[in-house]
Scaffold this motif. Structure first.
Motif, short mmCIF file in Angstrom:
data_model
loop_
_atom_site.label_atom_id
_atom_site.label_comp_id
_atom_site.label_asym_id
_atom_site.label_seq_id
_atom_site.Cartn_x
_atom_site.Cartn_y
_atom_site.Cartn_z
N LEU A 265 0.86 -1.18 0.00
CA LEU A 265 0.00 0.00 0.00
C LEU A 265 0.89 1.23 0.00
O LEU A 265 1.69 1.42 0.92
CB LEU A 265 -0.92 0.02 1.23
CG LEU A 265 -1.71 1.30 1.49
CD1 LEU A 265 -2.67 1.60 0.33
CD2 LEU A 265 -2.47 1.21 2.81
N LEU A 266 0.77 2.05 -1.03
CA LEU A 266 1.53 3.29 -1.13
C LEU A 266 0.69 4.43 -0.59
O LEU A 266 -0.47 4.61 -1.00
CB LEU A 266 1.92 3.55 -2.59
CG LEU A 266 2.93 4.65 -2.96
CD1 LEU A 266 2.30 6.04 -2.91
CD2 LEU A 266 4.16 4.61 -2.09
N VAL A 267 1.25 5.20 0.34
CA VAL A 267 0.55 6.32 0.97
C VAL A 267 1.34 7.59 0.71
O VAL A 267 2.56 7.62 0.91
CB VAL A 267 0.40 6.09 2.49
CG1 VAL A 267 -0.32 7.27 3.14
CG2 VAL A 267 -0.35 4.79 2.77
N PRO A 283 -2.61 -0.86 -4.54
CA PRO A 283 -3.41 0.06 -3.74
C PRO A 283 -2.64 1.32 -3.40
O PRO A 283 -1.46 1.26 -3.03
CB PRO A 283 -3.72 -0.76 -2.48
CG PRO A 283 -3.68 -2.18 -2.94
CD PRO A 283 -2.59 -2.23 -3.97
N THR A 284 -3.30 2.46 -3.53
CA THR A 284 -2.65 3.77 -3.37
C THR A 284 -3.57 4.70 -2.62
O THR A 284 -4.75 4.84 -2.97
CB THR A 284 -2.30 4.37 -4.75
OG1 THR A 284 -1.50 3.44 -5.48
CG2 THR A 284 -1.56 5.69 -4.59
N ALA A 285 -3.05 5.34 -1.59
CA ALA A 285 -3.85 6.26 -0.77
C ALA A 285 -3.30 7.68 -0.91
O ALA A 285 -2.13 7.92 -0.62
CB ALA A 285 -3.82 5.82 0.69
N ILE A 286 -4.15 8.60 -1.36
CA ILE A 286 -3.80 10.01 -1.45
C ILE A 286 -4.40 10.70 -0.23
O ILE A 286 -5.62 10.74 -0.07
CB ILE A 286 -4.35 10.64 -2.75
CG1 ILE A 286 -3.85 9.86 -3.98
CG2 ILE A 286 -3.97 12.10 -2.83
CD1 ILE A 286 -2.36 9.86 -4.17
N LEU A 287 -3.56 11.24 0.62
CA LEU A 287 -4.00 11.73 1.92
C LEU A 287 -4.70 13.08 1.83
O LEU A 287 -4.23 14.01 1.17
CB LEU A 287 -2.80 11.85 2.86
CG LEU A 287 -2.12 10.52 3.23
CD1 LEU A 287 -0.83 10.77 3.98
CD2 LEU A 287 -3.07 9.64 4.05
N CYS A 306 -8.83 7.46 -5.09
CA CYS A 306 -7.83 7.08 -4.09
C CYS A 306 -7.67 8.09 -2.96
O CYS A 306 -6.82 7.89 -2.08
CB CYS A 306 -6.47 6.88 -4.77
SG CYS A 306 -6.40 5.43 -5.84
N VAL A 307 -8.45 9.16 -2.96
CA VAL A 307 -8.32 10.17 -1.92
C VAL A 307 -8.95 9.63 -0.63
O VAL A 307 -10.11 9.23 -0.60
CB VAL A 307 -9.01 11.49 -2.32
CG1 VAL A 307 -8.93 12.51 -1.18
CG2 VAL A 307 -8.35 12.05 -3.58
#
Length: 424
Positions: A265-267, A283-287, A306-307
């Motif tokens: 998981l890339l954050v 999977p990618t999470a844009i904070l 992905c936000v």
């Protein structure tokens, strides 16, 4: 093909060198590092993993006067907009009246989320301005064409460092536990409180999820320069904390692609690393913890799906990017260099016109004059007072052996040799 890459930071060298290698494998690639605040160190160069035929550190007037450019087939300008525009003026003066000159190419290292018109007009005058996606191509044309700049200079490609190794969600974790990678950015967020918040949330996630590895992927070591100024380094902030860090949290450096090889998981807030992970299907999470704001660049990812935020990640969120969005962003493109190879072939098959930057001494004398003076050039692109066609002292050059030794023995052991050779 003989390709020369002008770069003003490690990131832009990675972009330019990646383009050169992807475009024409086996080409002779020469690196020119623009002397300045963010000139990359030997460690940063070695980390990119591409060894050029030669490396030269120089000022812009020195670069434009380099005799080896006479034999160049392609020059890639991997610099900020102002330096790119100054280079166009300097090269226009250098090759004025010459029977032959190289093809000039420039573009953007990552997503274009701010100062788009400003940056595009500073790059206008290059034979090729790269658009990293269909989305960018449309936007660039909307700026150029109404101003009379030929849209034919815009060529669609993709970011050259998007790795083709797909993420396997069913892989076993015999070697590594489930791994969350927080890809930091030097200036997003820029303030100390914002960076402390991000660090503490990564630490908190590691404590909440002791069965996971949490990597804080750092761009540079304390004191090293990057494309953007890093005022509050995460490693330094962590060292200032009184409480011990959890054992499953690690600060890591090195090539982003290699870090993604062990990531699940890339954050990030808005790092280009998000495009790399999305390209792999990871999977990618844009904070959004500090807001979805233009200043942070995370507004660019609104349509990706992905936000999210750290609290959702703590609860197990692992969003995947929408396929329609990734396609429009040039992610997972097929044959990304095909159109570019064709266009370069067309340009090389006929005499090239004189280099004509968008801003001139007549159209914007104050603006372009200040821009050129700051980089040691006169208004006509010639070397300014105090600038020489070639440095009076020895040019700081090195060659393949510098990076080869750096790869084999590590930067700490190679540093004295680099200094001995007069290297970068």
């Amino acid at each position: 093909m003989r390709i020369h890459v002008l770069a003003d930071s490690d990131t832009r060298w990675k972009w330019g060198a990646g383009l050169a290698v992807g475009l024409a494998p086996g080409s002779e690639v020469h690196a020119h590092m623009l002397r300045g605040r963010s000139t990359p160190t030997a460690r940063q160069l070695a980390e990119v993993g591409i060894t050029p035929a030669s490396i030269t550190e120089s000022t812009l007037p020195e670069f434009a006067a380099a005799p080896e450019l006479d034999a160049a087939d392609l020059v890639i300008l991997g610099t900020v907009g102002g330096s790119t525009h100054a280079a166009l003026h300097a090269l226009a003066a250098r090759f004025r009246g010459a029977p032959r000159r190289p093809v000039l190419m420039t573009g953007y290292v990552g997503v274009v989320y701010e100062k788009m018109a400003d940056g595009l007009l500073l790059r206008a005058g290059a034979d090729i301005v790269l658009a990293n996606s269909p989305f960018d191509r449309r936007r660039f044309g909307e700026v150029y064409e109404p101003l009379g700049i030929p849209g034919s200079c815009i060529v669609q490609t993709a970011l050259p460092f998007l790795d083709q190794r797909p993420y396997d969600p069913n892989r076993t974790h015999a070697r590594h536990p489930y791994t969350v990678c927080f890809a930091v950015q030097p200036s997003v967020p820029a303030d100390r409180n914002g960076r402390l918040y991000m660090l503490r949330r990564a630490i908190s996630h590691a404590r909440l999820r002791p069965g996971r590895d949490v990597l804080v992927k750092l761009r540079s070591k304390p004191g090293e320069a990057t494309t953007h100024v890093e005022a509050h380094h995460y490693q330094v902030l962590a060292d200032q904390m009184e409480e011990p860090l959890p054992r499953n949290l690690h600060f890591v450096y090195g090539n982003m692609s290699e870090t993604l090889d062990r990531t699940d998981l890339l954050v990030t807030v808005s790092s280009t690393a998000a495009l790399e992970s999305m390209h792999r299907g990871m999977p990618t999470a844009i904070l959004s913890d500090l807001g979805v704001r233009e200043i942070h660049g995370n507004h660019y990812f609104v349509g990706s799906g992905c936000v999210t935020d750290w609290s959702a990640i703590d609860e197990g969120a692992a969003p995947l990017a929408h396929e329609s969005w990734t396609a429009d962003q040039g992610i997972r493109a097929v044959d990304p260099f095909g159109e570019l190879r064709t266009r370069i072939g067309e340009l090389r098959s006929r005499p090239l016109p004189p280099i004509s930057p968008y801003y001139t001494a007549e159209s914007a004398p104050e603006y372009v004059g200040a821009l050129l003076r700051r980089r040691g050039l006169n208004l006509d692109g010639s070397p300014g007072a105090g600038a020489t066609a070639r440095s009076s002292g020895p040019m700081r050059r090195t060659s393949r052996r510098v990076l080869k030794v750096a790869y084999q023995f590590g930067v700490q052991r190679v540093a004295p040799k680099i200094q001995q050779w007069g290297g970068v």
